[in-house]
Design a protein around this motif. Sequence first.
Motif, mmCIF file in Angstrom:
data_model
loop_
_atom_site.group_PDB
_atom_site.id
_atom_site.type_symbol
_atom_site.label_atom_id
_atom_site.label_comp_id
_atom_site.label_asym_id
_atom_site.label_seq_id
_atom_site.Cartn_x
_atom_site.Cartn_y
_atom_site.Cartn_z
ATOM 1 N N GLY A 67 -3.163 -2.018 -2.561
ATOM 2 C CA GLY A 67 -2.033 -2.528 -3.320
ATOM 3 C C GLY A 67 -1.299 -3.675 -2.683
ATOM 4 O O GLY A 67 -0.144 -3.931 -3.016
ATOM 5 N N ALA A 68 -1.924 -4.383 -1.745
ATOM 6 C CA ALA A 68 -1.217 -5.431 -1.009
ATOM 7 C C ALA A 68 -0.821 -6.623 -1.881
ATOM 8 O O ALA A 68 -0.100 -7.488 -1.416
ATOM 9 N N GLU A 69 -1.273 -6.674 -3.113
ATOM 10 C CA GLU A 69 -0.822 -7.716 -4.037
ATOM 11 C C GLU A 69 0.282 -7.209 -4.975
ATOM 12 O O GLU A 69 0.720 -7.926 -5.862
ATOM 13 N N GLY A 97 1.652 -1.349 3.785
ATOM 14 C CA GLY A 97 0.476 -0.630 4.237
ATOM 15 C C GLY A 97 0.795 0.534 5.164
ATOM 16 O O GLY A 97 1.765 0.509 5.926
ATOM 17 N N SER A 98 -0.066 1.549 5.110
ATOM 18 C CA SER A 98 0.061 2.695 6.006
ATOM 19 C C SER A 98 -1.230 3.492 5.982
ATOM 20 O O SER A 98 -2.067 3.334 5.091
ATOM 21 N N GLY A 104 -0.722 -5.506 4.160
ATOM 22 C CA GLY A 104 -1.344 -4.823 5.295
ATOM 23 C C GLY A 104 -1.918 -3.467 4.951
ATOM 24 O O GLY A 104 -2.004 -2.585 5.817
ATOM 25 N N THR A 105 -2.357 -3.267 3.718
ATOM 26 C CA THR A 105 -2.811 -1.949 3.298
ATOM 27 C C THR A 105 -4.143 -1.557 3.945
ATOM 28 O O THR A 105 -5.023 -2.386 4.165
ATOM 29 N N VAL A 106 -4.280 -0.277 4.224
ATOM 30 C CA VAL A 106 -5.502 0.288 4.823
ATOM 31 C C VAL A 106 -6.329 0.851 3.672
ATOM 32 O O VAL A 106 -6.336 2.042 3.398
ATOM 33 N N THR A 158 -6.665 -3.512 8.505
ATOM 34 C CA THR A 158 -5.522 -3.705 7.619
ATOM 35 C C THR A 158 -5.753 -4.893 6.706
ATOM 36 O O THR A 158 -6.486 -5.825 7.033
ATOM 37 N N GLY A 159 -5.092 -4.863 5.570
ATOM 38 C CA GLY A 159 -5.268 -5.892 4.562
ATOM 39 C C GLY A 159 -4.399 -7.110 4.783
ATOM 40 O O GLY A 159 -3.727 -7.270 5.808
ATOM 41 N N ASN A 160 -4.406 -7.972 3.784
ATOM 42 C CA ASN A 160 -3.723 -9.254 3.845
ATOM 43 C C ASN A 160 -2.208 -9.103 3.878
ATOM 44 O O ASN A 160 -1.646 -8.104 3.432
ATOM 45 N N ALA A 161 -1.552 -10.135 4.404
ATOM 46 C CA ALA A 161 -0.110 -10.238 4.257
ATOM 47 C C ALA A 161 0.207 -10.536 2.793
ATOM 48 O O ALA A 161 -0.568 -11.180 2.090
#
Length: 716
Positions: free
Chosen positions: A204-206, A211-212, A266-268, A285-288
């Motif tokens: 869901g980083a968009e 993230g966690s 930063g989603t995992v 971790t995902g994108n900023a």
Amino acid sequence: MVLGKWFVASAAVAMIATFSGCSKPGTPEAPSLATTGVTDAMINAGVGNEWLTYGGGYDEQRDSPLTQISDKNVAGLGLAWFADLDTARGQEATPLMHDGVLYVTSAWSKVFAYDAKTGALKWSYDPQVPRETVVRACCDAVNRGVALYGDKVFIATLDGRLVALNQSDGKVVWSKLAVPDQESYTITGAPRVAKGLVLIGSGGAEYKARGSISAFDWMTGRKVWTFHTVPGNPADGFDQEGPNAKAMEDAAKTWGGDWWKLGGGGTVWDSITYDPQTNLVLFGTGNAEPWNPNAVDRGVGDALYTASVVAVDADTGTYRWHFQETPEDRWDFDSDAQIMLADLEIGGKKRHVALHAPKNGYFYVLDAKTGEFLNAKPFATQNWTTGIDPKTGKPTINPEARYEKTGKAFISLPGAMGAHTWQPMSMSDKTGLVYIPTNQVAQAYLAQSDWKPSAIGYQIGLDAGKTAIPADKAARAAARAMTTGALLAWDPVKQAKVWSVELKGPWNGGTLATAGNLVFQGNAASQFVAYSADKGAKLWSFPSQTGIVAAPMTYFIDGKQYVAVLAGWGGAYDLVAGAVVNKSGITRNISRLLVFKLGGTAKLPPIPPMAKQVLDPPPFVGTAEQVALGSDLYGRYCVVCHGDAAISGGLVPDLRHSGAIASADAIKAIVLGGALKHNGMVSFKDGLTPDDAEAIRQYLIKRANEDKALETTSMK
């Protein structure tokens, strides 16, 4: 040299001591360990006759010691059985096999248990994910598989639940919400289990997400710990209590502006690796978020801990180390590709390492215990850096890649699809090579200067309307020419290509290595293929009737070795890129599980005919101003599902062909009224006005007429 995939005896002794230890004062209460069914020791032993975890074993190497099927006889491989699935979306799961039962998930987080020899369905479970959930799932309603532990099966659902099922009958034992809320988060990844803890992150980083990764007690579903990857509101102490408060305080120094208001990203969403040798959980971790740093004034800070590999203590979730692969991430270069563990000789010294090939195009070798950067080399074409510091691993960013500063579009290789993304790589103990499904898909990034957050849809801060591929024959031909894929055999010690097989396009399946000197991979061209692991020679193929993006696995039962793969085209590339750069046009989705053995004689049914769509849009009578607005709004709210330049890949309706665009009332009923909510097309009234809906309609009519003219010209 490769020192062997199995952990040495001293490490195994240490692992057993760790498993049997009690929790320390002040640490979370340790869960009980499984002593029957699937145990930690069984998973740690890696692949044998069974396949017990997503990556095959804790090392995530996806390497099987089975040799009944080999380079000498793979030509005799045939279909043993197949099972059709009732979800015509992308299929990304790796099946697991234990005690003669094959467990697999399909899109919409459904679970199926089959007799591994015959394919007879034993039970199924449907978590009844609301179809409107897909509006916050960037990349299709996919799921990558279950976890097995003790007598239970664990499934993480698209709408954010973690569910424990009985292995025997699929009945629900417990169900817990595994995400902070169900407004911004989804889960598509496969859980992992270690030391009685079920480990899962979220996507869901968009979509205004923070993230966690969390650990849950396998018996009860009790949450044991959570590690956040992005600091929260400074006024709340960065919203990370306990042992990780300092880690969040340090991370906050690398952010600018009010980053926490949109979550930070930063989603995992995929990679989770447990290392028994160090008792660490390593994850990517995902994108900023947003992608465009100017959208929240976050500046050029590193934005920790996004686009990184992070390690925490398995028992407590306490931060241990991180290595950031893409500082200042503004290109969606997630580090969520799987993290592989191996014992290698690096620089003449025996090292226990983590191997990683993320989206950004570099292959990284890190010390698994400390996170020390050992080396990195590009495994694919990239232009976002001018190089990497050989001592620190810090990239030198190409100034042109900071598109929000230049105000110009930056054509990046790789793009957001990544040089390598979630499709798993594998490593052969026989050859020492890593087999990577690679992509070459360029992307244009252009900052939107007047961007503001909205209550619904993508929150990335880009002007996707202006960078859509135009209805121009030459432009599309050029885009197709530079959009490719390959199966790459990579030497992780020498950091060099050994061989590669060029494929027709990108977005091909994950890989499986076996001791029979084989590498298996499905591809976007609807073929399931076996190659020789040492040289890459094509030895066998099977027409799968649909694109394959999932990774295969193998198992042995009653004297027979089987190879299984989930087939079914879909995922991010199909949705976003559509057919506009696909060399073969639309790849159909026929979702099914395929299982092979030597001498298999089963046959697939004939391929159903594909309905031919003819562009017959209403005449365009709108204004240039409507088209400009509609293009902008389509790029922000619609492209993620319905494709670049309104050209769909086939999973969802191609809006150029929709009869609804002929009626302003019909479009408003769908876009604003939610008339198709049951199909996942929710109301966008929180982000769009009636005039906006009409502008999108006029843009679609204009686009449809442009492509109709292009088709007519191409026929002459």
